[in-house]
Design a protein around this motif. Sequence first.
Motif, PDB file in Angstrom:
ATOM      1  N   ASN A  26       0.585  -4.365  55.289  1.00 60.07           N
ATOM      2  CA  ASN A  26      -0.775  -4.487  54.753  1.00 60.07           C
ATOM      3  C   ASN A  26      -1.770  -4.560  55.907  1.00 60.07           C
ATOM      4  O   ASN A  26      -2.270  -5.620  56.242  1.00 60.07           O
ATOM      5  N   PRO A  27      -2.057  -3.427  56.530  1.00 63.16           N
ATOM      6  CA  PRO A  27      -2.936  -3.448  57.705  1.00 63.16           C
ATOM      7  C   PRO A  27      -4.314  -3.996  57.381  1.00 63.16           C
ATOM      8  O   PRO A  27      -4.879  -3.698  56.330  1.00 63.16           O
ATOM      9  N   HIS A  28      -4.834  -4.797  58.311  1.00 64.60           N
ATOM     10  CA  HIS A  28      -6.190  -5.326  58.208  1.00 64.60           C
ATOM     11  C   HIS A  28      -7.193  -4.160  58.239  1.00 64.60           C
ATOM     12  O   HIS A  28      -6.923  -3.120  58.820  1.00 64.60           O
ATOM     13  N   PHE A  37       4.946   3.187  62.672  1.00 67.89           N
ATOM     14  CA  PHE A  37       4.705   3.606  64.052  1.00 67.89           C
ATOM     15  C   PHE A  37       6.026   3.829  64.779  1.00 67.89           C
ATOM     16  O   PHE A  37       6.926   2.982  64.670  1.00 67.89           O
ATOM     17  N   GLU A  81      -9.794  -3.740  59.971  1.00 69.81           N
ATOM     18  CA  GLU A  81     -10.139  -3.342  61.339  1.00 69.81           C
ATOM     19  C   GLU A  81      -9.017  -2.493  61.947  1.00 69.81           C
ATOM     20  O   GLU A  81      -9.269  -1.591  62.735  1.00 69.81           O
ATOM     21  N   THR A  82      -7.782  -2.818  61.589  1.00 67.29           N
ATOM     22  CA  THR A  82      -6.638  -2.035  62.073  1.00 67.29           C
ATOM     23  C   THR A  82      -6.702  -0.617  61.506  1.00 67.29           C
ATOM     24  O   THR A  82      -6.476   0.369  62.223  1.00 67.29           O
ATOM     25  N   ARG A 111      -9.351   0.872  60.618  1.00 63.58           N
ATOM     26  CA  ARG A 111     -10.465   1.552  61.283  1.00 63.58           C
ATOM     27  C   ARG A 111     -10.041   2.116  62.645  1.00 63.58           C
ATOM     28  O   ARG A 111     -10.367   3.259  62.991  1.00 63.58           O
ATOM     29  N   MET A 112      -9.282   1.332  63.414  1.00 65.53           N
ATOM     30  CA  MET A 112      -8.819   1.807  64.727  1.00 65.53           C
ATOM     31  C   MET A 112      -7.924   3.038  64.569  1.00 65.53           C
ATOM     32  O   MET A 112      -8.051   4.013  65.314  1.00 65.53           O
ATOM     33  N   VAL A 113      -7.033   2.992  63.586  1.00 66.01           N
ATOM     34  CA  VAL A 113      -6.121   4.123  63.382  1.00 66.01           C
ATOM     35  C   VAL A 113      -6.899   5.346  62.889  1.00 66.01           C
ATOM     36  O   VAL A 113      -6.647   6.479  63.330  1.00 66.01           O
ATOM     37  N   LYS A 114      -7.883   5.120  62.019  1.00 70.27           N
ATOM     38  CA  LYS A 114      -8.686   6.250  61.537  1.00 70.27           C
ATOM     39  C   LYS A 114      -9.512   6.870  62.661  1.00 70.27           C
ATOM     40  O   LYS A 114      -9.765   8.080  62.660  1.00 70.27           O
ATOM     41  N   LEU A 115      -9.951   6.040  63.595  1.00 75.56           N
ATOM     42  CA  LEU A 115     -10.679   6.591  64.743  1.00 75.56           C
ATOM     43  C   LEU A 115      -9.779   7.519  65.539  1.00 75.56           C
ATOM     44  O   LEU A 115     -10.211   8.577  66.003  1.00 75.56           O
ATOM     45  N   SER A 116      -8.519   7.125  65.711  1.00 76.40           N
ATOM     46  CA  SER A 116      -7.575   8.022  66.392  1.00 76.40           C
ATOM     47  C   SER A 116      -7.403   9.312  65.594  1.00 76.40           C
ATOM     48  O   SER A 116      -7.407  10.404  66.149  1.00 76.40           O
ATOM     49  N   ILE A 162       3.532  -1.983  59.546  1.00 75.41           N
ATOM     50  CA  ILE A 162       2.516  -2.955  59.115  1.00 75.41           C
ATOM     51  C   ILE A 162       2.313  -2.736  57.621  1.00 75.41           C
ATOM     52  O   ILE A 162       1.710  -1.744  57.206  1.00 75.41           O
ATOM     53  N   ILE A 214       2.088   8.072  64.101  1.00 72.03           N
ATOM     54  CA  ILE A 214       1.733   7.109  63.059  1.00 72.03           C
ATOM     55  C   ILE A 214       1.800   7.807  61.699  1.00 72.03           C
ATOM     56  O   ILE A 214       1.250   8.890  61.524  1.00 72.03           O
TER      57      ILE A 214
END
Lengths: 96, 96, 96, 96, 96, 96
Positions: B76-78, B6, B80-81, B83-88, B74, B45
């Motif tokens: 090893n992103p979690h 990032f 949920e993390t 998922r948030m980035v993929k939503l963007s 990051i 990103i």
Amino acid sequence: MKALGFIEVSGVVAAVDALDVMCKSSNVEFVTWERKLGGRMVTVIVTGTVSDVTEAVECAKRNAQAPVMASNVIPNPHDETVRMVKLSASRLVGKL
Amino acid sequence: MKALGFIEVSGVVAAVDALDVMCKSSNVEFVTWERKLGGRMVTVIVTGTVSDVTEAVECAKRNAQAPVMASNVIPNPHDETVRMVKLSASRLVGKL
Amino acid sequence: MKALGFIEVSGVVAAVDALDVMCKSSNVEFVTWERKLGGRMVTVIVTGTVSDVTEAVECAKRNAQAPVMASNVIPNPHDETVRMVKLSASRLVGKL
Amino acid sequence: MKALGFIEVSGVVAAVDALDVMCKSSNVEFVTWERKLGGRMVTVIVTGTVSDVTEAVECAKRNAQAPVMASNVIPNPHDETVRMVKLSASRLVGKL
Amino acid sequence: MKALGFIEVSGVVAAVDALDVMCKSSNVEFVTWERKLGGRMVTVIVTGTVSDVTEAVECAKRNAQAPVMASNVIPNPHDETVRMVKLSASRLVGKL
Amino acid sequence: MKALGFIEVSGVVAAVDALDVMCKSSNVEFVTWERKLGGRMVTVIVTGTVSDVTEAVECAKRNAQAPVMASNVIPNPHDETVRMVKLSASRLVGKL
């Protein structure tokens, strides 16, 4: 919906970092985020049990890269509160 | 998804320049960007292996035209993390 | 896509003026613009040969009505950089 | 498209007032407006003959309610400039 | 369209309050509002006879909760002005 | 529509907290929110009887986490005022 946890930080780099810290600290799920409030503010909302959400928010405040500008835990959100948060989340539904 | 890198800079000129520097420094891919946070802030990103992403972000900090206001790797992103980035990123899918 | 040229100015009046100056100074094409970054900042991106893009950006800096806040020429943009710029341009496609 | 005239003011009240002053001062047509640049800035673009557009912009500067922050007259806009302005206007097409 | 009345205030609370004051002071109708200009500015536009619109705007200035930052009455708006205002209003059509 | 209650706070964390406080203090319903005014301002609108709305707004001012920047109670909103608020709410309809 169970407890809701909220953090507000400056910028997307800080927001994704804080979410990652929260999800690794306890068993919470990402619900939604708001990022067009102006002034670079980004809000991240997570859900889980009261203790998980509390731990997650505390962890973000202690360990996240950037200062947490505002935070909150609502242990038992009112139905109308849940509705408002779900409306925010609804724009993300079906996108993945 | 592998590691996430990032950077946050002021303006689109700086953001595209930083992405170009990152992609030429190591083998990273563009994932998404956010540019409506207000205050002219733009977030870029990228993804790749941990070492590629780390090298890319360091290169942007050293060699990009404009100062990098915030950055993060990051490794090893979690889930949920991710998922948030993929939503963007999802709002960009199917556009090319 | 060939070279990319970038300028950033304050406001739409300055942005259209700068584009007009660039296109009249050398053989460049309008690619896309970004104008919701906040703080009145507007980014204009053009494309052409390296020498045409360089001349266009220099001309905007010398002759445009308003000061150019940021500028850049990327002679050989990376494929990922081209993809990011095309994603910005894609929202304009099919509108004329 | 003939000549293009541009004014930039603070707020929508000032923008509509300036457009009204311009259209009553000479034979110009409303082309498009931009109002999400941040900082309350609003841009209004009109078209007509060079003399009509010049008169309109001068009138707005003399007689409009609020100070004109930026203005321009492009007597013979480049094709790419016309394309950029038409892209802005295209989001208004078919709405009336 | 008859006369147009305009007020600009800071925030939505002040904007709705001002509209309510205007509509209760004289026979005016809500036409449209703009609220994404940045800097918390909100514009409210009403229509009616010249005397009704004048009375409404004066009442908002005297009696509304928050200071009116800008206001205007256009007794006989030009056709192009009406078109610009209708374009703003058109995004609201069919929503109720 | 019955009485309308309004509060304006800085940020989404404060807005959701204030809504939760309001809904737990008396029998009010969430109507709509506005959050793209710039400057981090968020507006929350609720409805209910005059006494319920008044109690809710007072409670938010006393007990909410963050300072309430602006607030209002409109006991008997004009039809045009109701229309403006419903237009804001209409973008949320059908999302849950």
